[in-house]
Design a protein around this motif. Structure first.
Motif, PDB file in Angstrom:
ATOM      1  N   ALA A  22      42.755  45.352  46.510  1.00 40.65           N
ATOM      2  CA  ALA A  22      43.011  46.703  46.008  1.00 40.65           C
ATOM      3  C   ALA A  22      41.726  47.301  45.464  1.00 40.65           C
ATOM      4  O   ALA A  22      40.756  46.586  45.200  1.00 40.65           O
ATOM      5  CB  ALA A  22      44.068  46.664  44.908  1.00 40.65           C
ATOM      6  N   LYS A  23      41.743  48.609  45.324  1.00 44.33           N
ATOM      7  CA  LYS A  23      40.659  49.329  44.674  1.00 44.33           C
ATOM      8  C   LYS A  23      41.269  50.173  43.572  1.00 44.33           C
ATOM      9  O   LYS A  23      42.434  50.540  43.620  1.00 44.33           O
ATOM     10  CB  LYS A  23      39.929  50.238  45.658  1.00 44.33           C
ATOM     11  CG  LYS A  23      39.090  49.507  46.665  1.00 44.33           C
ATOM     12  CD  LYS A  23      38.300  50.481  47.512  1.00 44.33           C
ATOM     13  CE  LYS A  23      37.406  49.732  48.487  1.00 44.33           C
ATOM     14  NZ  LYS A  23      36.528  50.655  49.214  1.00 44.33           N
ATOM     15  N   GLY A  24      40.452  50.470  42.574  1.00 42.61           N
ATOM     16  CA  GLY A  24      40.900  51.308  41.479  1.00 42.61           C
ATOM     17  C   GLY A  24      39.703  51.985  40.845  1.00 42.61           C
ATOM     18  O   GLY A  24      38.591  51.941  41.381  1.00 42.61           O
ATOM     19  N   THR A  25      39.935  52.596  39.694  1.00 38.95           N
ATOM     20  CA  THR A  25      38.845  53.242  38.967  1.00 38.95           C
ATOM     21  C   THR A  25      38.723  52.610  37.590  1.00 38.95           C
ATOM     22  O   THR A  25      39.672  52.019  37.080  1.00 38.95           O
ATOM     23  CB  THR A  25      39.090  54.755  38.823  1.00 38.95           C
ATOM     24  OG1 THR A  25      40.308  54.971  38.117  1.00 38.95           O
ATOM     25  CG2 THR A  25      39.138  55.431  40.184  1.00 38.95           C
ATOM     26  N   TRP A  26      37.527  52.730  37.014  1.00 35.87           N
ATOM     27  CA  TRP A  26      37.291  52.198  35.675  1.00 35.87           C
ATOM     28  C   TRP A  26      36.530  53.234  34.859  1.00 35.87           C
ATOM     29  O   TRP A  26      35.779  54.030  35.390  1.00 35.87           O
ATOM     30  CB  TRP A  26      36.551  50.873  35.722  1.00 35.87           C
ATOM     31  CG  TRP A  26      35.165  50.936  36.294  1.00 35.87           C
ATOM     32  CD1 TRP A  26      34.819  50.854  37.610  1.00 35.87           C
ATOM     33  CD2 TRP A  26      33.945  51.089  35.575  1.00 35.87           C
ATOM     34  NE1 TRP A  26      33.467  50.947  37.761  1.00 35.87           N
ATOM     35  CE2 TRP A  26      32.893  51.089  36.514  1.00 35.87           C
ATOM     36  CE3 TRP A  26      33.626  51.220  34.229  1.00 35.87           C
ATOM     37  CZ2 TRP A  26      31.561  51.221  36.150  1.00 35.87           C
ATOM     38  CZ3 TRP A  26      32.288  51.347  33.875  1.00 35.87           C
ATOM     39  CH2 TRP A  26      31.280  51.341  34.827  1.00 35.87           C
ATOM     40  N   THR A  27      36.788  53.203  33.538  1.00 34.54           N
ATOM     41  CA  THR A  27      36.146  54.105  32.597  1.00 34.54           C
ATOM     42  C   THR A  27      35.936  53.359  31.294  1.00 34.54           C
ATOM     43  O   THR A  27      36.834  52.637  30.839  1.00 34.54           O
ATOM     44  CB  THR A  27      37.044  55.324  32.303  1.00 34.54           C
ATOM     45  OG1 THR A  27      37.424  55.929  33.531  1.00 34.54           O
ATOM     46  CG2 THR A  27      36.349  56.339  31.437  1.00 34.54           C
ATOM     47  N   VAL A  28      34.769  53.516  30.686  1.00 32.75           N
ATOM     48  CA  VAL A  28      34.510  52.926  29.372  1.00 32.75           C
ATOM     49  C   VAL A  28      34.972  53.927  28.319  1.00 32.75           C
ATOM     50  O   VAL A  28      34.600  55.094  28.349  1.00 32.75           O
ATOM     51  CB  VAL A  28      33.016  52.597  29.181  1.00 32.75           C
ATOM     52  CG1 VAL A  28      32.755  52.078  27.769  1.00 32.75           C
ATOM     53  CG2 VAL A  28      32.563  51.573  30.211  1.00 32.75           C
ATOM     54  N   VAL A  29      35.808  53.443  27.384  1.00 31.80           N
ATOM     55  CA  VAL A  29      36.303  54.250  26.278  1.00 31.80           C
ATOM     56  C   VAL A  29      36.038  53.455  24.995  1.00 31.80           C
ATOM     57  O   VAL A  29      36.761  52.514  24.689  1.00 31.80           O
ATOM     58  CB  VAL A  29      37.810  54.563  26.425  1.00 31.80           C
ATOM     59  CG1 VAL A  29      38.305  55.394  25.260  1.00 31.80           C
ATOM     60  CG2 VAL A  29      38.091  55.250  27.753  1.00 31.80           C
ATOM     61  N   GLY A  30      34.966  53.799  24.293  1.00 34.43           N
ATOM     62  CA  GLY A  30      34.594  53.056  23.089  1.00 34.43           C
ATOM     63  C   GLY A  30      34.219  51.626  23.437  1.00 34.43           C
ATOM     64  O   GLY A  30      33.325  51.380  24.236  1.00 34.43           O
ATOM     65  N   GLU A  31      34.931  50.659  22.857  1.00 35.10           N
ATOM     66  CA  GLU A  31      34.679  49.231  23.099  1.00 35.10           C
ATOM     67  C   GLU A  31      35.662  48.658  24.121  1.00 35.10           C
ATOM     68  O   GLU A  31      35.865  47.440  24.176  1.00 35.10           O
ATOM     69  CB  GLU A  31      34.794  48.451  21.785  1.00 35.10           C
ATOM     70  CG  GLU A  31      33.764  48.843  20.747  1.00 35.10           C
ATOM     71  CD  GLU A  31      32.342  48.501  21.188  1.00 35.10           C
ATOM     72  OE1 GLU A  31      32.127  47.420  21.752  1.00 35.10           O
ATOM     73  OE2 GLU A  31      31.455  49.350  20.975  1.00 35.10           O
ATOM     74  N   GLU A  32      36.281  49.532  24.917  1.00 31.31           N
ATOM     75  CA  GLU A  32      37.273  49.093  25.894  1.00 31.31           C
ATOM     76  C   GLU A  32      36.943  49.672  27.270  1.00 31.31           C
ATOM     77  O   GLU A  32      36.245  50.662  27.391  1.00 31.31           O
ATOM     78  CB  GLU A  32      38.671  49.564  25.484  1.00 31.31           C
ATOM     79  CG  GLU A  32      39.129  49.004  24.159  1.00 31.31           C
ATOM     80  CD  GLU A  32      40.458  49.556  23.706  1.00 31.31           C
ATOM     81  OE1 GLU A  32      41.168  48.812  23.020  1.00 31.31           O
ATOM     82  OE2 GLU A  32      40.794  50.714  24.027  1.00 31.31           O
ATOM     83  N   VAL A  33      37.488  49.004  28.291  1.00 28.53           N
ATOM     84  CA  VAL A  33      37.387  49.499  29.659  1.00 28.53           C
ATOM     85  C   VAL A  33      38.810  49.767  30.135  1.00 28.53           C
ATOM     86  O   VAL A  33      39.681  48.896  30.034  1.00 28.53           O
ATOM     87  CB  VAL A  33      36.692  48.466  30.584  1.00 28.53           C
ATOM     88  CG1 VAL A  33      36.714  48.942  32.027  1.00 28.53           C
ATOM     89  CG2 VAL A  33      35.267  48.212  30.128  1.00 28.53           C
TER      90      VAL A  33
END
Length: 77
Positions: A22-33
């Motif tokens: 599978a493929k997806g998207t990722w985003t860094v939000v503070g100290e989390e992904v």
């Protein structure tokens, strides 16, 4: 064996036993992904760069994963 490859364009690839599943998207939000792939999952960024899955969103509400279901992805590069 599960492997995630995080690309600079915000896309990640999920492999199982060296097969792209599978493929997806990722985003860094503070100290989390935040990972979006068949739902949205939240990983804590560990001090050594590893990622530990700690929560997911269900019906728009953040839900904590039980300790036994929290998996850590080891940083390789």
């Amino acid at each position: 064996t599960i492997k995630h490859v995080y690309l600079q364009n915000g896309v990640f690839e999920h492999f199982a036993n060296d097969e792209l599943e599978a493929k997806g998207t990722w985003t860094v939000v503070g100290e989390e992904v935040y990972l979006a792939m068949n739902g949205k999952y939240i990983c804590r960024i560990e001090p050594n760069g590893d990622l530990t899955a700690i929560s997911y969103f269900k019906s728009g509400k953040r839900t904590k994963l039980p300790k036994e279901s929290q998996h850590t992805f080891k940083k390789i590069k």
